[in-house]
Design a protein around this motif. Structure first.
Motif, short mmCIF file in Angstrom:
data_model
loop_
_atom_site.label_atom_id
_atom_site.label_comp_id
_atom_site.label_asym_id
_atom_site.label_seq_id
_atom_site.Cartn_x
_atom_site.Cartn_y
_atom_site.Cartn_z
N GLY A 1 13.22 -5.13 3.63
CA GLY A 1 13.99 -6.19 3.00
C GLY A 1 13.67 -6.32 1.52
O GLY A 1 14.57 -6.47 0.67
N MET A 2 12.39 -6.27 1.18
CA MET A 2 12.00 -6.36 -0.22
C MET A 2 12.46 -5.13 -1.00
O MET A 2 12.81 -5.23 -2.19
N SER A 3 12.49 -3.98 -0.36
CA SER A 3 13.01 -2.78 -1.01
C SER A 3 14.50 -2.90 -1.27
O SER A 3 15.01 -2.43 -2.30
N ARG A 4 15.21 -3.53 -0.37
CA ARG A 4 16.64 -3.76 -0.58
C ARG A 4 16.85 -4.70 -1.77
O ARG A 4 17.76 -4.51 -2.57
N ALA A 5 15.99 -5.71 -1.88
CA ALA A 5 16.08 -6.61 -3.03
C ALA A 5 15.81 -5.86 -4.33
O ALA A 5 16.49 -6.07 -5.34
N ALA A 6 14.81 -4.97 -4.32
CA ALA A 6 14.51 -4.16 -5.51
C ALA A 6 15.68 -3.25 -5.84
O ALA A 6 16.03 -3.08 -7.02
N ALA A 7 16.31 -2.67 -4.82
CA ALA A 7 17.47 -1.80 -5.04
C ALA A 7 18.64 -2.59 -5.61
O ALA A 7 19.40 -2.08 -6.44
N ASP A 8 18.80 -3.83 -5.16
CA ASP A 8 19.85 -4.69 -5.71
C ASP A 8 19.69 -4.83 -7.22
O ASP A 8 20.66 -4.77 -7.99
N HIS A 9 18.45 -5.04 -7.65
CA HIS A 9 18.21 -5.25 -9.08
C HIS A 9 18.43 -3.97 -9.86
O HIS A 9 18.96 -4.00 -10.99
N CYS A 10 18.04 -2.83 -9.28
CA CYS A 10 18.30 -1.55 -9.94
C CYS A 10 19.81 -1.33 -10.11
O CYS A 10 20.27 -0.89 -11.18
N ALA A 11 20.57 -1.60 -9.06
CA ALA A 11 22.03 -1.43 -9.13
C ALA A 11 22.63 -2.37 -10.17
O ALA A 11 23.55 -2.01 -10.90
N ASP A 12 22.09 -3.58 -10.24
CA ASP A 12 22.59 -4.58 -11.17
C ASP A 12 22.38 -4.15 -12.62
O ASP A 12 23.18 -4.50 -13.50
N GLN A 13 21.31 -3.39 -12.88
CA GLN A 13 20.98 -3.00 -14.24
C GLN A 13 21.36 -1.56 -14.57
O GLN A 13 21.04 -1.08 -15.66
N ALA A 14 22.05 -0.88 -13.69
CA ALA A 14 22.37 0.53 -13.90
C ALA A 14 23.13 0.76 -15.20
O ALA A 14 22.98 1.81 -15.84
N GLY A 15 23.93 -0.20 -15.61
CA GLY A 15 24.71 -0.04 -16.82
C GLY A 15 23.94 -0.20 -18.10
O GLY A 15 24.50 -0.04 -19.19
N GLY A 16 22.66 -0.53 -18.02
CA GLY A 16 21.83 -0.65 -19.21
C GLY A 16 21.15 -1.98 -19.37
O GLY A 16 20.50 -2.23 -20.40
N GLY A 17 21.23 -2.84 -18.39
CA GLY A 17 20.54 -4.13 -18.47
C GLY A 17 19.04 -3.98 -18.38
O GLY A 17 18.53 -2.92 -18.04
N PHE A 18 18.33 -5.05 -18.70
CA PHE A 18 16.87 -5.01 -18.58
C PHE A 18 16.33 -6.42 -18.37
O PHE A 18 17.02 -7.40 -18.61
N GLY A 19 15.09 -6.48 -17.92
CA GLY A 19 14.46 -7.76 -17.67
C GLY A 19 14.53 -8.15 -16.20
O GLY A 19 15.03 -7.41 -15.36
N MET B 1 14.97 3.66 -13.74
CA MET B 1 14.18 2.44 -13.67
C MET B 1 13.61 2.32 -12.28
O MET B 1 14.12 2.93 -11.33
N CYS B 2 12.54 1.59 -12.15
CA CYS B 2 11.93 1.33 -10.85
C CYS B 2 11.58 -0.14 -10.78
O CYS B 2 10.91 -0.67 -11.67
N SER B 3 12.06 -0.81 -9.74
CA SER B 3 11.76 -2.21 -9.52
C SER B 3 10.81 -2.33 -8.33
O SER B 3 11.01 -1.67 -7.31
N MET B 4 9.77 -3.15 -8.47
CA MET B 4 8.77 -3.33 -7.42
C MET B 4 8.56 -4.82 -7.19
O MET B 4 8.29 -5.57 -8.13
N ASP B 5 8.67 -5.26 -5.95
CA ASP B 5 8.44 -6.65 -5.59
C ASP B 5 7.21 -6.76 -4.69
O ASP B 5 6.95 -5.88 -3.87
N PHE B 6 6.47 -7.86 -4.83
CA PHE B 6 5.24 -8.09 -4.07
C PHE B 6 5.32 -9.48 -3.43
O PHE B 6 5.91 -10.40 -3.99
#
Length: 257
Positions: free
Chosen positions: A137-155, A232-237
């Motif tokens: 589930g947390m990996s899916r959340a991280a993937a959501d953020h990667c997809a959201d920023q694919a166009g060049g977003g950050f933060g 990019m790589c997103s990691m949630d803890f």
């Protein structure tokens, strides 16, 4: 001088709290104000491991995948003395505050060898920690953020104004606090983890603190394409995490090699 990948950190100890220095209360205004300061700070510093030399890739875990990142963090948590030898290898490529890569590519750092040496000392003195359990589930959340920023977003803030705590809550229930690390411009699990452990230019070493926080027992991670930095790589803890509608989390015990 070359612009390298950018590491990002935001940590919240619990929903409704913003315990970072200068953040004030847990209001949306305080959250957004501090998040913008982090973005500005991270955007200005030059990261020197966005193009790590070939030795940085793990044997079987060099693929750009969330599982590889969790396994790599677990290797560092379980055997920090061994991980110090990987950072020591990188130290051999330094000339003052310049990292010299094969082909004579030169990347200037903010702290130079001081940050690398400090990371080596930390790892040599660190105690072994239990591995993080991989949460789907947390990996899916991280993937959501990667997809959201694919166009060049950050933060850390999503286009829907969400933060990591809200994103991981989409797929399960967390306990014991949460945190998020984001890395840009690195293509292997080891490059991501080494960069976050060294944390050049960020004296508080908050990325490293997240990785070695004994309170966190669960993590999720995902890689994604990024228009500005390539990857990019997103990691949630989280301290604890109960998957919603999914099987139990996996414990990825690092392989010794």
């Amino acid at each position: 001088m070359r612009q390298g990948g950018v590491n990002w950190l935001f940590e919240r100890c619990a929903l409704g709290e913003v315990p970072l220095a200068g953040a004030g209360s847990g209001t949306a205004a305080a959250y957004n104000c501090h998040n913008m300061r982090l973005q500005l700070s991270a955007a200005l510093f030059l990261s020197f491991v966005s193009a790590l030399p070939a030795f940085a890739a793990g044997k079987d875990d060099d693929a750009a995948s969330g599982r590889a990142v969790i396994r790599e963090m677990n290797l560092a948590r379980q055997n920090p003395a061994l991980y110090a030898t990987f950072v020591q290898e990188l130290r051999g490529q330094m000339n003052g505050n310049v990292l010299v890569l094969p082909g004579h590519t030169r990347i200037r750092t903010k702290e130079g060898t001081a940050a690398v040496d400090e990371a080596i000392r930390f790892l040599r003195n660190a105690h072994s920690l239990p591995p993080l359990a991989l949460s789907r589930g947390m990996s899916r959340a991280a993937a959501d953020h990667c997809a959201d920023q694919a166009g060049g977003g950050f933060g850390h803030e999503g286009r829907d104004r969400s933060h990591a705590g809200e994103r991981i809550a989409r797929y399960g229930n967390f306990s014991g606090g949460w945190a998020e690390n984001i890395s840009y411009g690195k293509s292997t699990a080891r490059a991501v983890v080494i960069a976050l452990i060294i944390d050049d230019g960020l004296p508080a070493r908050k990325h490293r603190t997240n990785i070695f926080n004994p309170s966190y027992g669960y993590a999720g991670a995902a890689f994604g394409r990024h228009a500005r930095f390539g990857t990019m790589c997103s990691m949630d803890f989280a301290g604890g995490y109960a998957e919603r509608g999914e099987s139990a989390a996996d414990t990825l015990v690092a392989r010794n090699f």
